[in-house]
Design a protein around this motif. Structure first.
Motif, PDB file in Angstrom:
ATOM      1  N   LEU A 268       5.575  -6.641  -5.672  1.00 41.35           N
ATOM      2  CA  LEU A 268       4.410  -7.672  -6.405  1.00 41.35           C
ATOM      3  C   LEU A 268       3.517  -7.966  -5.287  1.00 41.35           C
ATOM      4  N   GLY A 269       2.208  -7.779  -6.136  1.00 44.26           N
ATOM      5  CA  GLY A 269       0.980  -8.035  -5.464  1.00 44.26           C
ATOM      6  C   GLY A 269       0.386  -6.985  -4.443  1.00 44.26           C
ATOM      7  N   THR A 270       1.215  -5.783  -4.548  1.00 46.90           N
ATOM      8  CA  THR A 270       0.635  -4.614  -3.756  1.00 46.90           C
ATOM      9  C   THR A 270       0.326  -3.485  -4.884  1.00 46.90           C
ATOM     10  N   LEU A 271       0.628  -2.312  -4.408  1.00 46.73           N
ATOM     11  CA  LEU A 271       0.229  -1.201  -5.373  1.00 46.73           C
ATOM     12  C   LEU A 271       1.144  -1.327  -6.523  1.00 46.73           C
ATOM     13  N   SER A 272       0.628  -1.404  -7.830  1.00 47.79           N
ATOM     14  CA  SER A 272       1.405  -1.818  -9.053  1.00 47.79           C
ATOM     15  C   SER A 272       1.917  -0.528  -9.521  1.00 47.79           C
ATOM     16  N   PHE A 275       1.116   7.334  -8.181  1.00 49.97           N
ATOM     17  CA  PHE A 275       1.178   8.873  -8.845  1.00 49.97           C
ATOM     18  C   PHE A 275       1.558   9.719  -7.727  1.00 49.97           C
ATOM     19  N   LEU A 276       2.448  10.637  -7.748  1.00 53.90           N
ATOM     20  CA  LEU A 276       2.763  11.513  -6.653  1.00 53.90           C
ATOM     21  C   LEU A 276       2.456  13.072  -7.164  1.00 53.90           C
ATOM     22  N   HIS A 277       2.013  13.667  -6.243  1.00 55.52           N
ATOM     23  CA  HIS A 277       2.020  15.131  -6.275  1.00 55.52           C
ATOM     24  C   HIS A 277       2.731  15.865  -5.262  1.00 55.52           C
ATOM     25  N   LEU A 278       3.077  17.000  -5.623  1.00 57.18           N
ATOM     26  CA  LEU A 278       3.640  17.985  -4.507  1.00 57.18           C
ATOM     27  C   LEU A 278       2.914  19.334  -4.417  1.00 57.18           C
ATOM     28  N   GLY A 293      10.467   6.905 -10.668  1.00 55.72           N
ATOM     29  CA  GLY A 293      11.463   5.916  -9.764  1.00 55.72           C
ATOM     30  C   GLY A 293      11.567   4.838 -10.374  1.00 55.72           C
ATOM     31  N   PRO A 294      12.094   3.655  -9.743  1.00 55.82           N
ATOM     32  CA  PRO A 294      12.163   2.424 -10.271  1.00 55.82           C
ATOM     33  C   PRO A 294      10.944   1.733 -10.527  1.00 55.82           C
ATOM     34  N   GLY A 295      10.655   1.258 -11.876  1.00 51.46           N
ATOM     35  CA  GLY A 295       9.647   0.593 -12.404  1.00 51.46           C
ATOM     36  C   GLY A 295       8.395   1.677 -12.653  1.00 51.46           C
ATOM     37  N   ASN A 296       7.233   1.424 -11.686  1.00 49.58           N
ATOM     38  CA  ASN A 296       6.286   2.299 -11.862  1.00 49.58           C
ATOM     39  C   ASN A 296       6.190   3.044 -10.610  1.00 49.58           C
ATOM     40  N   ALA A 297       7.323   3.042  -9.810  1.00 49.80           N
ATOM     41  CA  ALA A 297       7.399   4.055  -8.593  1.00 49.80           C
ATOM     42  C   ALA A 297       7.601   5.538  -8.959  1.00 49.80           C
ATOM     43  N   SER A 298       7.333   6.434  -8.027  1.00 49.30           N
ATOM     44  CA  SER A 298       7.318   7.746  -8.594  1.00 49.30           C
ATOM     45  C   SER A 298       8.435   8.481  -7.628  1.00 49.30           C
ATOM     46  N   THR A 309       6.057  24.378   5.358  1.00 50.32           N
ATOM     47  CA  THR A 309       5.422  22.990   5.343  1.00 50.32           C
ATOM     48  C   THR A 309       4.741  22.871   3.873  1.00 50.32           C
ATOM     49  N   TYR A 310       5.194  21.718   3.489  1.00 49.48           N
ATOM     50  CA  TYR A 310       4.739  21.214   2.167  1.00 49.48           C
ATOM     51  C   TYR A 310       4.318  19.797   2.327  1.00 49.48           C
ATOM     52  N   TYR A 311       3.584  19.507   1.134  1.00 46.55           N
ATOM     53  CA  TYR A 311       2.712  18.312   1.080  1.00 46.55           C
ATOM     54  C   TYR A 311       2.906  17.334  -0.289  1.00 46.55           C
ATOM     55  N   ALA A 312       3.217  15.931   0.313  1.00 44.25           N
ATOM     56  CA  ALA A 312       3.351  15.172  -0.818  1.00 44.25           C
ATOM     57  C   ALA A 312       1.960  14.383  -0.815  1.00 44.25           C
ATOM     58  N   ALA A 313       1.561  14.167  -1.977  1.00 47.69           N
ATOM     59  CA  ALA A 313       0.375  13.259  -2.069  1.00 47.69           C
ATOM     60  C   ALA A 313       0.237  12.284  -3.010  1.00 47.69           C
ATOM     61  N   VAL A 314      -0.100  10.942  -2.451  1.00 50.73           N
ATOM     62  CA  VAL A 314       0.153   9.613  -3.306  1.00 50.73           C
ATOM     63  C   VAL A 314      -0.975   8.956  -3.436  1.00 50.73           C
ATOM     64  N   ARG A 315      -1.312   8.380  -4.785  1.00 44.03           N
ATOM     65  CA  ARG A 315      -2.530   7.787  -5.198  1.00 44.03           C
ATOM     66  C   ARG A 315      -2.009   6.727  -6.091  1.00 44.03           C
ATOM     67  N   GLY A 316      -2.917   5.773  -6.685  1.00 50.08           N
ATOM     68  CA  GLY A 316      -2.708   4.831  -7.612  1.00 50.08           C
ATOM     69  C   GLY A 316      -2.709   5.614  -8.949  1.00 50.08           C
ATOM     70  N   PHE A 317      -2.061   5.101  -9.924  1.00 52.02           N
ATOM     71  CA  PHE A 317      -1.996   5.907 -11.157  1.00 52.02           C
ATOM     72  C   PHE A 317      -3.440   5.879 -11.818  1.00 52.02           C
ATOM     73  N   SER A 318      -4.079   4.730 -11.757  1.00 48.38           N
ATOM     74  CA  SER A 318      -5.576   4.982 -12.104  1.00 48.38           C
ATOM     75  C   SER A 318      -6.371   4.655 -10.899  1.00 48.38           C
TER      76      SER A 318
END
Length: 560
Positions: A268-272, A275-278, A293-298, A309-318
């Motif tokens: 709570l109070g951080t990233l709400s 969104f995850l890309h591979l 994942g749990p709640g709005n986690a990915s 080697t593979y790559y995970a990219a994380v961003r806010g949903f918006s």
């Protein structure tokens, strides 16, 4: 230069012109037209350049009905003020005052004269008069985040524009800050000098404000080239620092195991919402997830198709969502129970069930089995924890022959087929959706064809003797051969047992269709009456009226 002159609109329609010198870069024209009782009651003022182009005009900007213009000379030269009655039908006296106030502009009015600004440093600034603009230049580092904003003091409303060195407008904002202040959040795509331009929201706005550029050093790179290398089974703390930020992480994977279980947890109070890309090393997206994942986690579950080697990219949903999160890559070594392609297919025996597992979403299981020409085969799944299966059927060349979703029990899959030739064929099982996983059983049931499916493999029968038969699988057809004498009339007819509807055809030895019948017999049974044109062997072919109709029947060929 401060000058005052008396004027008089002597007759209706009169207009008085006054010339005055101005120098570039200062406030030069403050014109006040004052009227006295009994003289000009309402004035109107125009401002022109030497070419006669009107630069500004005003009716009641001064005291009462007097006129007033405030203006910055764009270049040195002679300019012209013109005074008239507002309605052009009154006369009277007035006083014209041209006041020159020398003000050095605190910040340049274009990219070339922009103030060099340091990041994380506020700059006290002033829009000296309406129409003034202030340019600021600052260095930006690729992938770092920057917040450009104004803090208003006497300026009531600001407008902020943001340019690259070529003068291309990148972003703009009116009131994204506190109150009517402006704010732009941005991630630098490359290391270079960029330019912020501040002005009043309208051309009449002027006043003081503060401008600042705050730099946020990106905690993780924004692309594959600058990705943070992470170890599996190790939690990494990260943050979406500015609008548009995206964090890339690189990790090693080996072929044939489940390697990527990414859980992004928010507090709570951080990233709400994340969104995850591979991606693979070429930048091709392999998977994506919002709230697995749990709640709005990915979360993404995935099997590596090859080592690398593979790559995970994380961003806010918006793009506007900011905050902190954790990323975890968990490696679980799982041996795939069945191969993922024809080359690695499991060799399956007919009439034998195979316990199987779609270990994770996206997994597929291939089975290879031998088929005998004209025999029937039923390929089917029996679901246990897998909620929905999809079955595809291929030849050895990889050509898709048939497919089925829910032809079996519930969401299980089922394909019924007659082998056109003796060869090895391949069944492929997957979850209906890419996210489906779980256990199931796969089997291939073989039905030996009771009668051949062509003239060449026809079963010989005797005239006057009924023979029992069955349409065993979808598209099955039974051929029978019998001798016939020229000029003799023959009756060919079926008697239905469990087959609901038959179709009967008559051929000569060359495979030419001589007659056909659906339901001329009893109920949906078939019947053909025919006179043999010559003494020879002829062929009767029986099938279900539709290719999906199965069941037993008998066939009788009779003569008088």
């Amino acid at each position: 230069m401060d000058a005052s002159v008396s004027g008089n609109i002597e007759v209706a329609g009169d207009i008085d012109y006054f010339a005055f010198p101005a120098q570039e870069g200062s406030i030069y024209l403050t014109i006040t037209i004052e009227t006295t009782a009994g003289s000009l009651s309402d004035s109107f003022l125009h401002l022109y350049d030497g070419g006669g182009a009107e630069l500004d005009s005003n009716d009641d900007g001064g005291v009462g009905a007097a006129s007033k213009i405030e203006w910055i000379a764009p270049s040195a030269g002679t300019y012209y003020a013109a005074v008239r009655d507002l309605s052009n039908n009154r006369t009277g006296t007035y006083q014209l005052l041209v006041t020159e106030t020398v003000i050095v502009d605190d910040h340049g009015n274009d990219i070339a004269s922009a103030t060099s600004a340091s990041v994380n440093t506020p700059y006290a600034s002033n829009i000296e008069v309406g129409g003034d603009v202030d340019y600021f230049a600052f260095p930006a580092v690729a992938n770092n985040g920057y917040v450009m904003e104004t803090t208003l003091t006497s300026l009531s409303d600001s407008f902020l524009e943001f340019y690259d060195a070529g003068g291309t407008l990148l972003l703009s904002n009116d009131a994204g800050g506190v109150g009517n202040a402006s704010k732009i959040t941005w991630v630098a795509p490359s290391t270079a000098t960029y330019y912020a331009k501040v002005r009043g929201f309208t051309g009449s706005h002027s006043g003081t404000y503060s401008f600042s550029v705050t730099e946020t050093v990106d905690d993780h790179g924004n692309d594959i080239a600058s990705a943070t290398l992470i170890s599996v089974n190790t939690t990494i703390s990260a943050a979406i620092d500015v609008i548009g930020d995206i964090d890339y992480f690189a990790f090693p994977a080996q072929e044939g195991s489940i390697y990527l279980t990414i859980t992004i947890e928010t507090t709570l109070g951080t990233l709400s919402d994340s969104f995850l890309h591979l991606y693979n090393g070429s930048g091709t997206q392999l998977a994506a997830n919002d709230a697995g994942g749990p709640g709005n986690a990915s979360k993404i579950d995935w099997i590596a198709p090859s080592a690398g080697t593979y790559y995970a990219a994380v961003r806010g949903f918006s793009s506007s969502q900011l905050g902190t999160y954790d990323v975890l890559v968990t490696e679980t070594v799982v041996v795939d129970d069945h191969g993922n392609d024809i080359a690695s297919a499991t060799s399956a025996s007919v009439n034998t069930p195979y316990a199987s597992n779609i270990e994770v979403g996206g997994d597929v299981d291939y089975f290879a089995f031998p088929a005998v020409a004209n025999n029937g085969y039923v390929m089917e799944t029996t679901l246990t924890t897998l909620s929905d299966s999809f079955l595809e059927f291929y030849d050895a060349g990889g050509t898709l022959l048939l497919s089925n979703d829910a032809g079996g029990v519930g969401n299980a899959s089922k394909i019924t087929w007659v082998a056109p030739s003796t060869a090895t064929y391949y069944a492929k099982v997957r979850g209906f959706a890419g996210s489906h996983s779980g256990t199931y059983s796969f089997s291939v049931t073989e039905t030996v064809d009771d009668h051949g499916n062509s003239v060449a493999s026809a079963t010989p029968i005797s005239v006057g003797v009924a023979i029992s038969a069955g349409v065993d699988v979808v598209s099955d057809i039974d051929y029978f051969s019998f001798p016939a004498t020229s000029g003799v009339s023959y009756t060919l007819e079926t008697t239905l047992v469990s087959l609901a509807d038959s179709f009967l055809e008559l051929y000569n030895g060359g495979g030419t269709l001589l007659a056909g019948n659906d339901a001329s017999g009893v109920g949906n049974a078939s019947k053909i009456t025919w006179v043999a044109p010559s003494t020879a062997t002829y062929y009767a072919a029986v099938r279900g009226f539709s290719s999906s109709q199965l069941g037993t029947y008998s066939l009788l060929v009779s003569a008088p």
